[in-house]
Design an enzyme around this catalytic site. Structure first.
Site, PDB file in Angstrom:
ATOM      1  N   ASP A 181       0.772  -1.288   0.147  1.00  0.00           N
ATOM      2  CA  ASP A 181       0.133  -0.043   0.027  1.00  0.00           C
ATOM      3  C   ASP A 181       0.779   1.150  -0.109  1.00  0.00           C
ATOM      4  OD1 ASP A 181       0.632   0.179   2.675  1.00  0.00           O
ATOM      5  OD2 ASP A 181      -0.818  -0.926   3.447  1.00  0.00           O
TER       6      ASP A 181
ATOM      7  N   ASP B  39       8.963   5.163  13.986  1.00  0.00           N
ATOM      8  CA  ASP B  39       9.514   4.204  14.825  1.00  0.00           C
ATOM      9  C   ASP B  39      10.985   3.765  14.503  1.00  0.00           C
ATOM     10  OD1 ASP B  39       8.882   2.820  12.552  1.00  0.00           O
ATOM     11  OD2 ASP B  39       7.288   1.621  13.281  1.00  0.00           O
TER      12      ASP B  39
ATOM     13  N   ASP C  96       1.438   5.344   1.345  1.00  0.00           N
ATOM     14  CA  ASP C  96       0.991   6.312   2.335  1.00  0.00           C
ATOM     15  C   ASP C  96       1.429   7.804   2.003  1.00  0.00           C
ATOM     16  OD1 ASP C  96      -0.290   4.285   3.986  1.00  0.00           O
ATOM     17  OD2 ASP C  96       1.258   4.089   5.280  1.00  0.00           O
TER      18      ASP C  96
END
Length: 449
Positions: free
Chosen positions: A74, A156, A76
């Site tokens: 996907d 992260d 983003d």
């Protein structure tokens, strides 16, 4: 600069963040990302944002995968437009989320492009004096708007903080992600102790990325995971459930769960799956091959329901407990006793990962059905009838996973596959056969009366 201890990655990260060191920018000719490999819908979103005067970057895992020559699952997009401003630009979108507000843009082909506003991280926790209890830094709100640099440093891992800028087609690296991609390392951004206390789910994600990408985990990041593994008990059960399902479906669950085992996370998060290890140590079967067997099915593009995935995690502990009970009583368990054992084992899992009663019942039925399939002396009409049970397909997949993992029970598996094929090939004949068998049993009962 070389690393010289567990805190080195934190020191380097803070120096880069606070000193305003210019990011590493790779112009188009110096990186492998081509627009032809990016989703057309994601490009449409970025171009419209850019045309409206906003920054528009491809962000996160999609940039990482494109840099590695992989196809992202996907895309983003990051922008300095606020969620409501993005919503006004795209009629085919809606704002979602509370803790983390973002926009989903929907397209006719079914693709959804996720657009998030650049954010800044929470204020760093104050230093804790020796002997003072650790302060709670768990993040409960994440809607502090920021710059691209701030957005990169709140992420992260360094390999997930790369940006692809549609304005000039460059790749921008604020955190040292490109060197870590080259070194094949998963490294926490900033102080790993703080980052994992802020969001314990990041520890699970580290194992997933290492397993899926075939990367190592940087030493200081490993040490912090081991220190804070108990913080997983404080994480959102819904997010943990989602991450575990994603890990099991990534196609590299075996490697990811091996990292979880080595870092001490398995006992905390999935004690039922930890039974795989104790089973091998006791010589009761190589149940540790169940995760690689799941990977094999994923590689074959087989559809695995949540019921099968949870059942596969619970199966080793159910097998061990049944073995122990039968060894103690010196006799096989009855069907009712097996179902009670399955319910008890599943109840512990669903206390930590709450699910609806219907979903929990499906798991219990699939595991209990697995035991029914393993019973000897099935007659063909009974087999055909049992293949019509709603949980049969899930039970059969659990049996296949066990056969792949241990190499035992192949004949039983083939018998059930043949019954399922026969049911599908000639349902009318089977209905007549089973109906005749039932009528015969009724007649015999009447004569005995």
């Amino acid at each position: 600069m070389t690393e010289k201890g567990p805190g080195a990655s934190y020191t380097i990260g803070r120096m880069r963040e606070r000193s305003g060191v210019a990011p590493l920018i790779l112009p188009r000719q110096d990186h492998p990302i081509s627009r032809k490999n990016i989703s057309r819908n994601a490009l449409k979103v970025m171009y419209r944002l850019h045309s409206a005067g906003y920054k528009a970057h491809l962000v996160g895992g999609s940039v990482r995968d494109l840099m590695l020559g992989r196809r992202p699952k996907d895309y983003d997009v990051g922008t300095d437009a606020r969620p409501n401003e993005v919503r006004r630009l795209f009629g085919n979108s809606r704002v979602i989320g509370r803790r983390f507000r973002l926009v989903h843009v929907y397209f006719h082909d079914g693709e959804v492009v996720e657009v998030s506003t650049f954010r800044r991280g929470a204020e760093p926790a104050a230093a804790v004096e020796e002997g003072e209890p650790e302060r709670d830094v768990l993040i409960t709100s994440d809607n502090l708007w920021g710059s691209p640099r701030e957005d990169a440093f709140r992420r992260d891992f360094t390999i997930n903080a790369l940006f692809y800028d549609v304005a000039d087609f460059s790749v921008v690296d604020y955190t040292g992600g490109i060197p870590d991609l080259q070194s094949r390392l998963v490294r926490a951004i900033g102080d790993p102790d703080v980052r994992f206390r802020e969001d314990p789910v990041r520890m699970l994600r580290a194992c997933e990325f290492a397993g899926r990408l075939g990367f190592g985990i940087e030493a200081a990041t490993q040490e912090a995971i081991h220190r804070h593994r108990r913080d997983l008990e404080r994480a959102s059960p819904a997010r943990l459930t989602e991450e575990i399902a994603q890990l099991l479906r990534c196609g590299h669950a075996g490697a990811a769960m091996q990292w979880m085992l080595e870092l001490g996370m398995m006992e905390v998060l999935l004690p039922e799956a930890y039974a795989m290890v104790s089973a091998a140590e006791r010589g009761l079967g190589d149940f540790g091959q169940i995760p690689p067997s799941i990977d094999a099915l994923v590689g074959e593009e087989r559809q695995l329901s949540d019921t099968v995935l949870v059942g596969a995690l619970l199966l080793p502990q159910v097998l061990l407990r049944r073995y122990d009970v039968e060894a103690l009583d010196q006799r096989p368990l009855t069907r009712a006793a097996v179902e009670a054992l399955v319910r008890e084992t599943a109840s512990g899992f669903f206390q930590r990962f709450p699910a609806s009663n219907a979903k929990a019942l499906q798991v219990v039925q699939a595991l209990t059905g697995f035991w029914r399939l393993c019973e000897p002396r099935w007659k063909l009409p009974d087999r055909l009838r049992y293949t019509r049970r709603p949980h049969f397909e899930d039970s059969l997949l659990l049996l296949e996973l066990l056969v792949r993992a241990t190499g035992e029970g192949e004949e039983t598996l083939e018998q059930w596959r043949a019954a399922a094929l026969r049911r599908g090939a000639a349902p009318a004949d089977e209905e007549e056969e089973t109906a005749a068998a039932r009528a015969g049993r009724r007649r015999r009962r009447r004569r005995r009366r």
